[in-house]
Design a protein around this motif. Structure first.
Motif, short mmCIF file in Angstrom:
data_model
loop_
_atom_site.label_atom_id
_atom_site.label_comp_id
_atom_site.label_asym_id
_atom_site.label_seq_id
_atom_site.Cartn_x
_atom_site.Cartn_y
_atom_site.Cartn_z
N ILE A 126 0.84 -1.20 0.00
CA ILE A 126 0.00 0.00 0.00
C ILE A 126 0.87 1.25 0.00
O ILE A 126 0.59 2.23 -0.72
N THR A 127 1.95 1.24 0.78
CA THR A 127 2.86 2.39 0.82
C THR A 127 3.48 2.63 -0.54
O THR A 127 3.58 3.78 -1.01
N VAL A 128 3.90 1.55 -1.21
CA VAL A 128 4.44 1.69 -2.57
C VAL A 128 3.36 2.22 -3.51
O VAL A 128 3.63 3.08 -4.37
N GLY A 129 2.15 1.71 -3.35
CA GLY A 129 1.06 2.15 -4.23
C GLY A 129 0.71 3.62 -4.07
O GLY A 129 0.22 4.25 -5.01
N LEU A 130 0.97 4.17 -2.89
CA LEU A 130 0.67 5.59 -2.65
C LEU A 130 1.82 6.52 -3.02
O LEU A 130 1.67 7.74 -2.87
N SER A 131 2.92 5.99 -3.48
CA SER A 131 4.09 6.83 -3.76
C SER A 131 3.82 7.95 -4.77
O SER A 131 4.31 9.08 -4.59
N PRO A 132 3.05 7.72 -5.84
CA PRO A 132 2.75 8.86 -6.73
C PRO A 132 1.99 9.97 -6.03
O PRO A 132 2.19 11.15 -6.33
N LEU A 133 1.12 9.60 -5.08
CA LEU A 133 0.38 10.62 -4.34
C LEU A 133 1.33 11.45 -3.48
O LEU A 133 1.17 12.67 -3.38
N PHE A 134 2.32 10.81 -2.87
CA PHE A 134 3.29 11.55 -2.06
C PHE A 134 4.05 12.56 -2.93
O PHE A 134 4.29 13.70 -2.52
N LEU A 135 4.44 12.14 -4.13
CA LEU A 135 5.14 13.05 -5.04
C LEU A 135 4.26 14.22 -5.44
O LEU A 135 4.71 15.37 -5.50
N LEU A 136 2.99 13.93 -5.71
CA LEU A 136 2.06 15.00 -6.06
C LEU A 136 1.95 16.01 -4.93
O LEU A 136 2.01 17.23 -5.16
N VAL A 137 1.84 15.54 -3.69
CA VAL A 137 1.68 16.44 -2.55
C VAL A 137 2.89 17.34 -2.40
O VAL A 137 2.76 18.56 -2.28
N VAL A 138 4.09 16.76 -2.42
CA VAL A 138 5.28 17.57 -2.12
C VAL A 138 5.59 18.56 -3.24
O VAL A 138 6.03 19.69 -2.98
N TYR A 139 5.35 18.16 -4.49
CA TYR A 139 5.66 19.08 -5.59
C TYR A 139 4.62 20.19 -5.70
O TYR A 139 4.95 21.34 -5.98
N ILE A 140 3.36 19.86 -5.48
CA ILE A 140 2.33 20.90 -5.53
C ILE A 140 2.50 21.88 -4.38
O ILE A 140 2.28 23.09 -4.54
N LEU A 141 2.89 21.38 -3.21
CA LEU A 141 3.15 22.28 -2.08
C LEU A 141 4.19 23.32 -2.44
O LEU A 141 4.04 24.51 -2.18
N ARG A 142 5.29 22.88 -3.06
CA ARG A 142 6.37 23.82 -3.39
C ARG A 142 5.95 24.78 -4.49
O ARG A 142 6.11 25.99 -4.35
N THR A 143 5.44 24.27 -5.60
CA THR A 143 5.10 25.14 -6.73
C THR A 143 4.00 26.12 -6.36
O THR A 143 4.05 27.29 -6.75
N ALA A 144 3.01 25.66 -5.59
CA ALA A 144 1.93 26.56 -5.19
C ALA A 144 2.44 27.63 -4.23
O ALA A 144 2.03 28.80 -4.32
N THR A 145 3.36 27.27 -3.33
CA THR A 145 3.89 28.25 -2.39
C THR A 145 4.74 29.29 -3.11
O THR A 145 4.64 30.49 -2.83
N VAL A 146 5.58 28.84 -4.04
CA VAL A 146 6.40 29.79 -4.81
C VAL A 146 5.51 30.73 -5.60
O VAL A 146 5.74 31.95 -5.64
N THR A 147 4.47 30.20 -6.23
CA THR A 147 3.57 31.04 -7.02
C THR A 147 2.84 32.04 -6.14
O THR A 147 2.67 33.21 -6.51
#
Length: 348
Positions: free
Chosen positions: A299-320
């Motif tokens: 399950i943790t492996v299966g959620l890995s794309p979601l973790f990437l989505l969260v961390v990258y959107i957090l950064r790009t949205a904050t910078v914007t």
């Protein structure tokens, strides 16, 4: 007015994202500063530990095949949806790269003119090719223009000298801070982008414009020229920062797309494997003692794309969000804050 203005010059400039406590520093690292892959791995470790804790306390179990296979089916559907989102992001980035000859020529001409303006402002033969060096050169130009302004008002009235000194001291301090970061930053690293967005040139541009209009009749020609040069340098830095930020975000989103595709295949395989483990009508095909831990890992492996989505959107949205305004606009501040209280028709 001078004492109040000096204090305001030292405190009003927004240190975007700054925090003094451990919690604030961790939040800043988690949201924007930290390596995105490391932060995603940290999220995965937290989720893994949480699932294990829930298993040990007996809150969740993995003995009902239908429930587990439904979870696996949902993970597969979610991963495919995320991959579709990534494809859309790539299409958006690519759409900005495609252009006809006329549009490409206009873009090139704009870049050439900007580089010429930077070279003229910094008094160099040509603008450096490295984006971080361009920012560093503009920071040097801002600091030198501020020093020239301070020297030019040395023989002015005390009120003007104190006001300008408070402003130039703040410019000097903040440009030194950003220059120290830029000296060790590389293009594509977030440290360079962070240094650029954390320098609040919007406030310095706003204050310089006010000083230029407020003391238009009191400044000597040399002081007026130095102030005008400083304003021009601040404007060029704003343009350079926006270009630098745009290029960085394009690279960041492209990197996110690549990592999501890399993680998407193992994620789907992990979800399929969860379903296959419960496919036998006699029950799970492995020992029931280790089954929960295997499923939790999958399950943790299966959620890995979601973790990437969260961390990258957090950064790009904050910078914007932190660079949402262009020019002397400071949306982080309340409307009534600031040292310059003006009203309609004051000059007349």
């Amino acid at each position: 007015m001078s004492a109040e203005t000096d204090e305001t010059f030292e405190s009003y400039g927004a240190d975007v994202g700054a925090g003094s406590g451990p919690l604030s520093r961790f939040r800043e690292w988690f949201v924007v500063e930290g390596n995105r892959v490391v932060v995603a791995a940290l999220l995965a470790a937290v989720v893994l530990a949480l699932l294990l804790a829930l298993r040990w306390t007996g809150i969740i179990a993995f003995v009902e095949p239908n429930s587990v296979t439904r979870v696996a089916s949902g993970m597969i559907a979610g991963t495919f949806s995320l991959v579709t989102l990534v494809v859309s992001v790539n299409q958006l980035i690519l759409s900005q790269e495609f252009s006809a000859a006329g549009k490409a020529r206009e873009r090139l001409q704009g870049v050439v003119e900007f580089r010429r303006d930077v070279a003229d402002d910094a008094a160099v033969p040509a603008t450096p090719a490295a984006p971080t060096r361009v920012l560093e050169l503009l920071v040097e130009s801002i600091r030198n223009d501020a020093a020239a302004l301070g020297d030019a008002v040395a023989d002015h009235d005390e009120a003007i000298r104190e006001t300008v000194a408070g402003y130039t001291n703040d410019v000097h301090q903040r440009t030194e801070d950003i220059e120290q970061v830029l000296e060790h930053a590389e293009f594509g690293s977030f440290s360079a982008v962070s240094a650029a967005i954390n320098y609040n040139e919007a406030w310095h541009l706003y204050a310089a414009t006010h000083l230029q209009n407020e003391y238009a009749d009191s400044l000597s020609p040399a002081a007026a020229e130095s102030l005008e040069d400083l304003i021009e340098s601040l404007k060029l830095f704003n343009v350079a920062r926006e270009q630098f930020k745009t290029t960085y975000l394009q690279r960041e989103l492209t990197r996110f797309s690549q990592l999501t595709i890399y993680a998407g295949v193992p994620s789907i395989l992990a979800a399929i494997l969860i379903g296959l483990l419960y496919a036998d009508f006699t029950g799970p095909s492995i020992s029931t003692a280790v089954m929960p831990y295997v499923v939790i890992g999958l399950i943790t492996v299966g959620l890995s794309p979601l973790f990437l989505l969260v961390v990258y959107i957090l950064r790009t949205a904050t910078v914007t969000r932190r660079t949402a305004s262009v020019g002397p606009m400071i949306p982080q501040k309340d409307p009534d804050e600031g040292p310059f209280d003006v009203s309609y028709g004051e000059d007349s």
